[in-house]
Write a protein that holds these residues in place. Structure first.
Motif, PDB file in Angstrom:
ATOM      1  N   ASP A 231      -7.736   9.064   5.773  1.00 15.82           N
ATOM      2  CA  ASP A 231      -6.775   9.001   6.866  1.00 15.82           C
ATOM      3  C   ASP A 231      -5.464   8.330   6.461  1.00 15.82           C
ATOM      4  N   GLY A 232      -5.340   7.906   5.210  1.00 15.09           N
ATOM      5  CA  GLY A 232      -4.115   7.263   4.755  1.00 15.09           C
ATOM      6  C   GLY A 232      -2.958   8.244   4.687  1.00 15.09           C
ATOM      7  N   VAL A 233      -1.777   7.793   5.089  1.00 15.50           N
ATOM      8  CA  VAL A 233      -0.576   8.631   5.061  1.00 15.50           C
ATOM      9  C   VAL A 233       0.390   8.050   4.034  1.00 15.50           C
ATOM     10  N   THR A 234       0.702   8.816   3.015  1.00  8.83           N
ATOM     11  CA  THR A 234       1.538   8.333   1.927  1.00  8.83           C
ATOM     12  C   THR A 234       2.976   8.137   2.399  1.00  8.83           C
ATOM     13  N   ARG A 235       3.554   7.021   2.020  1.00  8.36           N
ATOM     14  CA  ARG A 235       4.945   6.738   2.371  1.00  8.36           C
ATOM     15  C   ARG A 235       5.854   7.804   1.780  1.00  8.36           C
TER      16      ARG A 235
ATOM     17  N   ILE B 163       0.852  -1.189   0.000  1.00  7.59           N
ATOM     18  CA  ILE B 163       0.000   0.000   0.000  1.00  7.59           C
ATOM     19  C   ILE B 163       0.887   1.238   0.000  1.00  7.59           C
ATOM     20  N   LEU B 164       0.652   2.160  -0.930  1.00 12.92           N
ATOM     21  CA  LEU B 164       1.436   3.395  -0.954  1.00 12.92           C
ATOM     22  C   LEU B 164       0.994   4.353   0.147  1.00 12.92           C
ATOM     23  N   SER B 165      -0.313   4.375   0.467  1.00 13.14           N
ATOM     24  CA  SER B 165      -0.818   5.295   1.499  1.00 13.14           C
ATOM     25  C   SER B 165      -1.566   4.512   2.574  1.00 13.14           C
ATOM     26  N   PRO B 166      -0.847   3.813   3.454  1.00  6.78           N
ATOM     27  CA  PRO B 166      -1.513   2.968   4.461  1.00  6.78           C
ATOM     28  C   PRO B 166      -2.177   3.783   5.566  1.00  6.78           C
ATOM     29  N   SER B 167      -3.200   3.176   6.185  1.00  8.53           N
ATOM     30  CA  SER B 167      -3.875   3.750   7.343  1.00  8.53           C
ATOM     31  C   SER B 167      -3.397   3.040   8.601  1.00  8.53           C
ATOM     32  N   ASP B 168      -3.718   3.605   9.745  1.00  5.94           N
ATOM     33  CA  ASP B 168      -3.259   3.029  11.010  1.00  5.94           C
ATOM     34  C   ASP B 168      -3.823   1.637  11.261  1.00  5.94           C
ATOM     35  N   ASP B 169      -4.980   1.324  10.656  1.00 10.58           N
ATOM     36  CA  ASP B 169      -5.605   0.026  10.871  1.00 10.58           C
ATOM     37  C   ASP B 169      -5.142  -1.007   9.848  1.00 10.58           C
TER      38      ASP B 169
END
Length: 598
Positions: free
Chosen positions: A312-316, A297-303
């Protein structure tokens, strides 16, 4: 009346005979189709997957009406038939009706595929249908009855957008020189016939959809299945494979077409394995014996979600993304990097920036990436290596003035240079059997630096064991080592040799346990590693540390029984001093294959 009834019955019998005869003809025709996984030699398999092993870097796209909710695709739906409460946010009826507002007018697949091409990607995999059952192409297969509250086909044709997205993606990929792959979820949480009784109605539905994707949206290079569940007898997997290879003889299939099914006959286990492994959202272990691909996942979420668009995804970072790609290449695998378009079809700015940022790095180091194999050193936190012929490409994550010192290869080093031929300082010490390379500051890359090593002979095998010189002797304080000679073997495995050089061999029985006493004198968090070898896939190990504490680890194919590889299992916390048992045991399934340990 009796005469009419008899004639009607006779007609039905004749029709049944004709149908049965036609089915036999179809079966005979299908049996003539060559299903490679069942009949090919190792050499034929290697030749068939060669393009994939050379490709290294692909684009994954998860998208659909779920993007409108901002919740995880499929998993975000409440009251679904599978798994627990994680991700469930959207009421089922609301989720199922998202298609009514799906109108991605800013979707530009040509632009996305052009970005992928510039980023160094060579193939693409697009999600055509996820577990929620919505089809992103104009499927002709009916899933709901005419009087249902949902459309009969439940597809992109039922949305305000209406354009056939799968057709658009295929054209864009081909126009940009990328190979085409379709993701298809066999499990389907909204189809009324899914896993009902003998599953025959659903089998017909999904196999026909797969045929549509191959026949009407080809040529297709990859079919990327995503698990099915139930009993082997509820599916017709051999028939599925025969249908696929009747249409696409050169197709590659991942390892999820039958994964999850129970009681798979031994003669069909190869269909579960497919052509390559797919570690999910984690870096695959070094594995030279079989093709693999980490889907990330390029922009994973905390879950741990973020496959589809999540606000809420944060891009690497670019550095992390490049190091992940480098680790896949040096681990002898591929990376399939997932982007998640917004509800309107455009890419979020952060993901676009990463694709654009990848382009200069992959262009500078393309010789060290594509068409190479991972090794000859095992990769690790320091970086890794790839090779082709007598050229080794050293990938270094954080080069410094002290340089990097490696255990020397059997071949002699003739030169070390930058990719454009500038000489790099190195010292090859025959006495200590080491190779030290110092990359000058002006030649260091801010993400991953790669230099080219030219040997006097071609690379001859993987150097299993420590890559860094002295690494095995530099034990972290508090390290606990459990040697085979000290183990209690409960089962059929054999202890071979004595003392520190002893190994456990012939671990053929999945019921065997290997046990050591575990004394925790220093409470804290411990990293857990195994040193193992395996020649076949599908061995899964569980490591027990007393009641309620365990870790799972897949055992990679290392090449031969003598090629031992260090596998990072995970971490375990021990808050108190304790006296426990450390137990190794196979995960209880039918596909356990022999391993060796040292």
């Amino acid at each position: 009346m009796k005469t009419k009834q008899f004639i009607k019955c006779a007609s039905a019998v004749v029709s049944a005979i004709l149908i049965q005869a036609a089915a036999q003809v179809d079966a005979e025709e299908l049996n003539r189709v060559r299903v490679p996984q069942l009949v090919e030699t190792i050499e034929e398999r290697d030749a068939r997957v060669q393009w994939f092993r050379d490709a290294k870097f692909g684009l994954f796209i998860h998208w659909g009406p779920a993007a409108l909710s901002g919740a995880e695709i499929s998993w975000g739906m409440k009251d679904r038939i599978e798994r627990g409460a994680q991700h469930q946010k959207v009421p089922r009826d609301e989720y199922m009706n998202l298609y009514r507002d799906f109108n991605p007018v800013n979707f530009n697949p040509d632009e996305i595929m052009a970005l992928a091409k510039e980023a160094g990607m060579t193939y693409s995999v697009f999600v055509t249908k996820h577990h929620d059952g919505f089809s992103l192409w104009d499927t002709q297969e009916k899933r709901f009855p005419e009087d249902s509250e949902y459309p009969v086909h439940y597809s992109i044709a039922d949305t305000p957008y209406q354009k056939d997205i799968v057709s658009m993606v295929r054209d864009a990929a081909q126009n940009n020189g990328l190979k085409v792959g379709w993701y298809y979820s066999t499990r389907d949480w909204t189809h009324p016939d899914y896993l009902q009784g003998d599953n025959v109605a659903y089998n017909s539905y999904y196999e026909n959809q797969v045929e549509e994707l191959l026949r009407d949206y080809g040529p297709v290079d990859i079919l990327w299945f995503d698990h099915c569940f139930g009993e082997w007898d509820q599916y017709t997997i051999p028939r599925l494979y025969q249908k696929m290879y009747d249409i696409a003889p050169n197709l590659l299939v991942n390892n999820r077409a039958a994964r999850g099914l129970k009681n798979i006959p031994s003669e069909y286990v190869a269909l579960k394995h497919g052509d390559y492994d797919t570690p999910e959202n984690r870096m695959g272990s070094f594995q030279a014996g079989r093709a693999w691909e980490s889907c990330m996942i390029l922009s994973p979420s905390d879950d741990h979600g973020g496959w589809s668009y999540r606000p809420d995804g944060v891009t690497r970072s670019l550095k992390e993304t490049i190091q992940l790609l480098s680790s896949c290449v040096t681990g002898d695998g591929n990376m399939l990097l997932n982007v998640a378009p917004l509800p309107d079809g455009s890419l979020r700015a952060e993901e676009r920036a990463i694709l654009e940022g990848l382009a200069p790095w992959t262009a500078q180091y393309q010789e060290a990436l594509y068409g190479t194999r991972g090794g000859p050193w095992l990769n690790g936190d320091w970086g890794g290596a790839s090779y082709r012929g007598r050229h080794v490409y050293l990938h270094v994550f954080n080069p410094d003035d002290a340089g990097i010192e490696l255990n020397r290869l059997p071949q002699n080093v003739e030169s070390v240079t930058t990719m454009n031929g500038k000489a790099i300082p190195f010292v090859q010490n025959l006495d200590t059997r080491s190779l030290k390379i110092t990359i000058p500051k002006e030649e260091r890359n801010p993400y991953v630096s790669i230099v080219k090593i030219t040997l006097d002979q071609e690379v001859g095998g993987i150097q299993y064991g420590s890559a860094l010189k002295g690494e095995s002797e530099q034990m972290i304080p508090g390290t606990l080592v459990f040697r085979p000679a000290d183990a209690k073997i409960e089962g059929e495995a054999i202890l071979q040799g004595q003392g520190a050089t002893a190994t456990i061999v012939g671990w053929n029985d999945k019921g065997t346990k290997i046990r050591w006493p575990l004394e925790i004198g220093s409470p804290g968090r411990y990293a857990v590693e195994l040193l193992v070898s395996a020649t076949e896939i599908d061995s899964m190990m569980v490591v027990y540390f007393g009641p309620g504490k365990h870790l799972y680890s897949a055992i990679p194919v290392t090449g031969s029984v003598d090629d031992f590889q260090r596998v990072k299992v995970g971490e375990m916390s021990f808050p108190n001093a304790d006296h426990l048992d450390l137990v190794l045991q196979s995960v209880g399934h039918l596909d356990w294959k022999p391993i060796q340990g040292t």
